[in-house]
Design a protein around this motif. Structure first.
Motif, short mmCIF file in Angstrom:
data_model
loop_
_atom_site.label_atom_id
_atom_site.label_comp_id
_atom_site.label_asym_id
_atom_site.label_seq_id
_atom_site.Cartn_x
_atom_site.Cartn_y
_atom_site.Cartn_z
N LEU A 167 58.62 56.44 83.99
CA LEU A 167 59.30 57.73 83.94
C LEU A 167 58.67 58.78 84.83
O LEU A 167 59.19 59.90 84.94
N ARG A 168 57.60 58.43 85.51
CA ARG A 168 57.04 59.35 86.51
C ARG A 168 57.96 59.45 87.72
O ARG A 168 57.91 60.43 88.45
N ASP A 169 58.81 58.44 87.91
CA ASP A 169 59.80 58.44 88.99
C ASP A 169 61.07 59.09 88.43
O ASP A 169 61.74 58.53 87.56
N GLU A 170 61.40 60.30 88.91
CA GLU A 170 62.51 61.07 88.36
C GLU A 170 63.84 60.31 88.40
O GLU A 170 64.60 60.33 87.44
N LYS A 171 64.12 59.64 89.52
CA LYS A 171 65.39 58.90 89.63
C LYS A 171 65.44 57.75 88.63
O LYS A 171 66.46 57.51 88.00
N ALA A 194 63.75 57.59 85.84
CA ALA A 194 63.83 58.19 84.51
C ALA A 194 65.27 58.55 84.17
O ALA A 194 65.74 58.29 83.05
N GLU A 195 66.00 59.14 85.12
CA GLU A 195 67.40 59.50 84.89
C GLU A 195 68.25 58.25 84.69
O GLU A 195 69.13 58.22 83.83
N GLU A 253 67.57 56.80 81.23
CA GLU A 253 68.20 57.68 80.23
C GLU A 253 69.70 57.42 80.17
O GLU A 253 70.29 57.36 79.08
#
Length: 115
Positions: free
Chosen positions: A85-89, A91-92, A95
């Motif tokens: 989840l350190r990688d924003e893309k 993580a999205e 989710e």
């Protein structure tokens, strides 16, 4: 050191690839304990009919084992979550997948299906 700090330290030390493999191992151990409980539940009627005290005691042991193995799975899963989840893309994306899967399960519940 709190739990999240411990999770981060372990995750950073081992890295994503090793912890993904570790999650598979821990998941298999949890699956084995759950399968054992399933067998005990299925044979529960027989155990009660003949009053096998050992079979009755086994339920408590299996619940304890499930708790232990679940703790292992969650600990490693949280390490993977921390790393991924350190990688924003990413993580999205995760989710979005989780929301879609939760929505499907809620629809099944509304339809009265357990699976």
């Amino acid at each position: 050191m709190n739990l999240q700090e411990k999770i981060a330290l372990i995750a950073d030390y081992y890295g994503l690839n090793i912890q993904i493999c570790k999650l598979g191992e821990e998941g298999a151990e949890l699956g084995a304990v759950i399968a054992k409980k399933y067998v005990l539940i299925q044979s529960g009627e027989l155990a009660q009919k003949y009053d096998y005290p050992a079979a009755q005691r086994e339920f408590g042991h299996v619940d304890f084992s499930i708790s232990e193995e679940l703790a292992d799975v969650l600990l490693v899963a949280r390490q993977i979550e921390y790393l991924m989840l350190r990688d924003e893309k990413l993580a999205e994306y995760i989710e979005r997948i989780m929301n879609a899967k939760a929505a499907r399960q809620i629809e099944r519940i509304k339809e009265g299906r357990k699976q």
